[in-house]
Design a protein around this motif. Structure first.
Motif, mmCIF file in Angstrom:
data_model
loop_
_atom_site.group_PDB
_atom_site.id
_atom_site.type_symbol
_atom_site.label_atom_id
_atom_site.label_comp_id
_atom_site.label_asym_id
_atom_site.label_seq_id
_atom_site.Cartn_x
_atom_site.Cartn_y
_atom_site.Cartn_z
ATOM 1 N N GLY A 273 -18.938 77.974 -24.965
ATOM 2 C CA GLY A 273 -20.059 77.599 -25.808
ATOM 3 C C GLY A 273 -20.744 76.285 -25.483
ATOM 4 N N VAL B 259 -20.746 69.288 -23.092
ATOM 5 C CA VAL B 259 -21.897 69.335 -23.991
ATOM 6 C C VAL B 259 -22.815 68.189 -23.610
ATOM 7 C CG1 VAL B 259 -22.708 69.076 -26.358
ATOM 8 C CG2 VAL B 259 -20.648 70.425 -25.877
ATOM 9 N N GLN C 157 -19.146 74.173 -35.077
ATOM 10 C CA GLN C 157 -20.584 74.322 -35.201
ATOM 11 C C GLN C 157 -21.199 72.932 -35.213
ATOM 12 O OE1 GLN C 157 -22.630 77.213 -35.410
ATOM 13 N NE2 GLN C 157 -24.203 75.649 -35.108
ATOM 14 N N VAL D 284 -28.492 70.987 -24.441
ATOM 15 C CA VAL D 284 -29.307 71.207 -25.631
ATOM 16 C C VAL D 284 -30.173 69.990 -25.871
ATOM 17 C CG1 VAL D 284 -27.523 70.316 -27.185
ATOM 18 C CG2 VAL D 284 -29.225 71.944 -28.057
ATOM 19 N N SER E 53 -28.696 72.704 -31.791
ATOM 20 C CA SER E 53 -27.379 73.127 -32.254
ATOM 21 C C SER E 53 -26.628 73.848 -31.149
ATOM 22 C CB SER E 53 -27.519 74.067 -33.456
ATOM 23 O OG SER E 53 -28.166 73.435 -34.542
ATOM 24 N N LEU E 54 -25.302 73.789 -31.239
ATOM 25 C CA LEU E 54 -24.403 74.528 -30.357
ATOM 26 C C LEU E 54 -23.179 74.921 -31.151
ATOM 27 C CD1 LEU E 54 -24.222 72.614 -26.924
ATOM 28 C CD2 LEU E 54 -25.139 74.903 -27.313
ATOM 29 N N ARG E 55 -22.557 76.013 -30.734
ATOM 30 C CA ARG E 55 -21.310 76.444 -31.357
ATOM 31 C C ARG E 55 -20.249 76.595 -30.278
ATOM 32 N NH1 ARG E 55 -19.352 82.166 -33.851
ATOM 33 N NH2 ARG E 55 -18.163 81.403 -35.649
#
Length: 121
Positions: A8, A117, A81, A12, A17-19
């Protein structure tokens, strides 16, 4: 052996948002606490969020109100989340679980391989 596989992560834009997901497999009798940690370049690994087997959660001050940790015990999986992401959230995110492999076994910590991320415009 117990393996944790994360998924995931990615790139971004700020405010997005990212999960993240983390699934455990292998010899598992029960999973106690679960958590997410992160490590930014040049910084020490820090706690992001934890969740107990009973569902109680704890968050780092920097992510409170923006991140939500959850778990699916039937799937041996935890989630993170992440919303309203900021450039300061850029890091490698690691999941961790406290696992008992046997009914009379000890509790041991297991870690995922990490997922990147990146929050950038």
């Amino acid at each position: 052996q117990v393996q944790l596989v994360e998924s995931g992560g990615g790139l971004v834009q700020p405010g997005g948002s990212l999960r993240l997901s983390c699934a455990a497999s292998g010899r598992i009798f029960e999973i106690n606490a679960m958590g997410w940690y992160r490590q930014a370049p040049g910084k020490q690994r820090e706690l992001v969020a934890t969740i107990t087997s009973g569902g109680s959660t704890n968050y780092a001050d920097s992510v409170k109100g923006r991140f939500t940790i959850s778990r699916d015990n039937a799937k041996n999986t935890e989630y993170l989340q992440m919303s309203s992401l900021e450039p300061e959230d850029t890091a490698v995110y690691y999941c961790a679980m406290v696992v008992k492999k046997y009914v009379l076994g000890l509790l041991n910590d297991y870690w995922g391989q990490g997922t990147q991320v990146t929050v950038s415009s």
